[in-house]
Design an enzyme around this catalytic site. Structure first.
Site, PDB file in Angstrom:
ATOM      1  CG  HIS A  92      -6.000 -21.746  13.437  1.00 23.89           C
ATOM      2  ND1 HIS A  92      -7.143 -22.118  14.050  1.00 23.89           N
ATOM      3  CD2 HIS A  92      -5.355 -22.627  12.449  1.00 23.89           C
ATOM      4  CE1 HIS A  92      -6.963 -23.676  13.745  1.00 23.89           C
ATOM      5  NE2 HIS A  92      -6.123 -23.811  12.582  1.00 23.89           N
ATOM      6  CE1 TYR A 221      -7.824 -21.127  22.997  1.00 28.82           C
ATOM      7  CE2 TYR A 221      -7.448 -22.297  25.138  1.00 28.82           C
ATOM      8  CZ  TYR A 221      -6.830 -21.811  23.774  1.00 28.82           C
ATOM      9  OH  TYR A 221      -5.544 -21.626  23.524  1.00 28.82           O
ATOM     10  N   PRO A 312      -1.214 -24.850  30.206  1.00 30.16           N
ATOM     11  CG  PRO A 312      -1.834 -26.815  29.487  1.00 30.16           C
ATOM     12  CD  PRO A 312      -1.411 -26.293  30.707  1.00 30.16           C
ATOM     13  CE  LYS A 316       1.194 -16.484  24.785  1.00 33.96           C
ATOM     14  NZ  LYS A 316       1.146 -16.383  23.383  1.00 33.96           N
ATOM     15  CE1 TYR A 404      -4.526 -18.842  22.639  1.00 26.22           C
ATOM     16  CE2 TYR A 404      -4.078 -18.529  20.338  1.00 26.22           C
ATOM     17  CZ  TYR A 404      -4.219 -19.459  21.301  1.00 26.22           C
ATOM     18  OH  TYR A 404      -4.748 -20.757  21.365  1.00 26.22           O
TER      19      TYR A 404
END
Ligand code: RFL
Ligand code: PHB
Length: 410
Positions: A92, A221, A312, A316, A404
């Site tokens: 991704h 998200y 979560p 990580k 990220y």
């Protein structure tokens, strides 16, 4: 296997009828931390035995994390265990933040000089690591529950465990506590030797795996007045979704229809349709931030969730577990190779910089994206302002992207 099995005569048979097994590094837990460590040690010619209290089938089916940072993937490749990951993992280059009825893409690769993330289930990573380890003749004892660790401050710590209904002992020169948040390792260190940092959140995630193609190509998200939702995937045929629920909620309150309705409402933006399908697995997980310092006590070293957990939202946890294992393997390699203990002495410090960066990022993402029970309109305005800033300022998106994909220094 190069473990030495001493004769019963060397040991007190009245205390434990089965003679202890010996190894260089006794590893408790066959999750990502323990398995990566066992591999990296074997690559350096160091023996280990892994004790895992669950069955092989159970750990290979346990659905958990799904996002691997570039650095984790690179490490798995260098270990020769990424063949299936490279074939089936989904690369991704961006994620989406959804709020105010619109989606906003964070182009991770563009903002980080080409880094990406991989979506590949944790249980698949575990499956690949177990197979490779056993194929190499490594020792993993399943259904072997560690019940205590003795002598961490000596040169010969001992792990007491039960296997096939019998009490047994594993003598190591070192013990690696990779047994997750609820394991025995952390609790075997005197409380006076540890400082604990702990924060619980007033919500949980209901996670599900569904037999339906993902409705979006990238991880989404969503911040919504009804609560947070997350859309992820495991393969072109399998979707992984999460919905924020109260911390004490029960699965009985969430029949499948209610879950899909709620996800549909929270993920809704014009032009998006959430496809539903049979739910194969579902569970509710509490959210917590937790760090113990230091991550070592004599010859007992903690790695992964045994030492720290993150909510979560930043994806990580598995990556931190893998990173700890890498640091510990290098330190044990220096001990056995050059007789140099400097890296072992620094193990905790070397891990904690990365750990605290991930703790902050995960807390920050969680605070930005969830509805809190005591939220007031002021708090909600702040969250929306932060979301607008992070999706419109290149500097702010770059900061999110670096964290990220795991390009950060502690
Ligand atoms: P694990 O995976 O918990 O492994 C510990 C192992 O130790 C065994 N064990 C024992 N064995 C012997 N004797 C005992 N007394 C034992 N007690 C326990 C356990 O059976 C187990 O096999 O810890 P490790 O290796 O530190 O790995 C940590 C990760 O599992 C965890 O951080 C992640 O799953 C967290 N996480 C995520 N991390 C990510 O990097 N990316 C994600 O996208 C992500 N999503 C998630 C997550 C965790 C979630 N849940 C369920 C907590 C999503 C969710 C919903
Ligand atoms: C997942 O795919 O399970 C997943 C993705 C992103 C997260 C957490 C979990 O932040």
């Amino acid at each position: 296997m190069r473990c030495v099995r001493p004769t019963a005569a060397n040991h007190a048979p009245w205390r434990n009828p089965t003679p202890p097994m010996r190894t260089q590094v006794a590893i408790i837990g066959a999750g990502p931390a323990g398995l990566v460590l066992a591999h990296l040690l074997a690559q350096r010619g160091i023996d280990s035995v892994v004790l895992e209290n669950r069955s092989r089938d159970y750990v290979e089916r346990r659905v958990r994390a799904g996002v691997l940072e570039q650095g984790s993937v690179d490490l798995l490749r260098s270990m020769g265990v990424a063949e299936r990951l490279d074939r089936e993992g989904m690369v991704h280059h961006g994620i989406e933040l959804r709020f105010d009825g619109a989606g906003h893409r964070i182009p991770l690769s563009e903002l980080t000089g080409g880094a990406s993330i991989f979506v590949y289930g944790q249980q698949e990573v575990v499956k690949d690591l177990i197979k490779a380890r056993l194929d190499d003749g490594g020792v993993i004892l399943f259904e072997a529950e560690a019940v205590g660790i003795e002598g961490a401050l000596t040169d010969g710590p001992v792990v007491r465990y039960t296997h096939e209904g019998e009490p047994r002992e594993l003598e190591g020169q070192f013990v690696a506590g990779c047994d997750g948040f609820h394991g025995v390792s952390r609790g075997s260190i005197p409380a006076s030797a540890l400082t604990v940092y702990d924060k619980e959140y007033p919500f949980a995630w209901l996670g599900l795996l569904a037999a339906v193609p993902p409705s979006s190509e990238e991880v989404v998200y969503a911040y919504h007045e009804r609560g947070f939702a997350l859309h992820s995937m495991r393969s072109p045929e399998l979707s992984r979704l999460y919905v924020q629920v109260p911390p004490d909620d029960s699965l009985d309150a969430w029949p499948d229809g209610r879950i899909w309705d709620e996800l549909g409402a929270r993920l809704s933006v014009p032009g998006f349709t959430l496809d539903s399908g049979p739910i194969l697995e579902k569970g509710i997980t509490g959210m917590r931030s937790y760090v113990v310092e230091p991550m070592q006590h004599g010859r007992l070293f903690l790695a992964g969730d045994a030492a720290h957990i993150v909510p979560p939202t930043g994806a990580k946890g598995m990556n931190l577990a893998i990173a700890d294992a890498r640091v510990l393997a290098a330190a044990l390699g220096a001990h056995y190779g050059a007789g140099d203990d400097a890296l072992l002495d620094r193990y905790s410090n070397d891990c904690l910089g990365r750990v605290w960066r991930a703790e902050h990022f995960s807390w920050w993402m969680t605070a930005m994206l969830h509805r809190f029970p005591d939220d007031d309109p002021f708090q909600q305005r702040l969250q929306l302002s932060q979301l607008r800033y992070v999706t419109s300022s290149e500097a702010a998106s770059t900061s999110l992207a670096e964290n990220y994909v795991g390009l950060y220094r502690g």
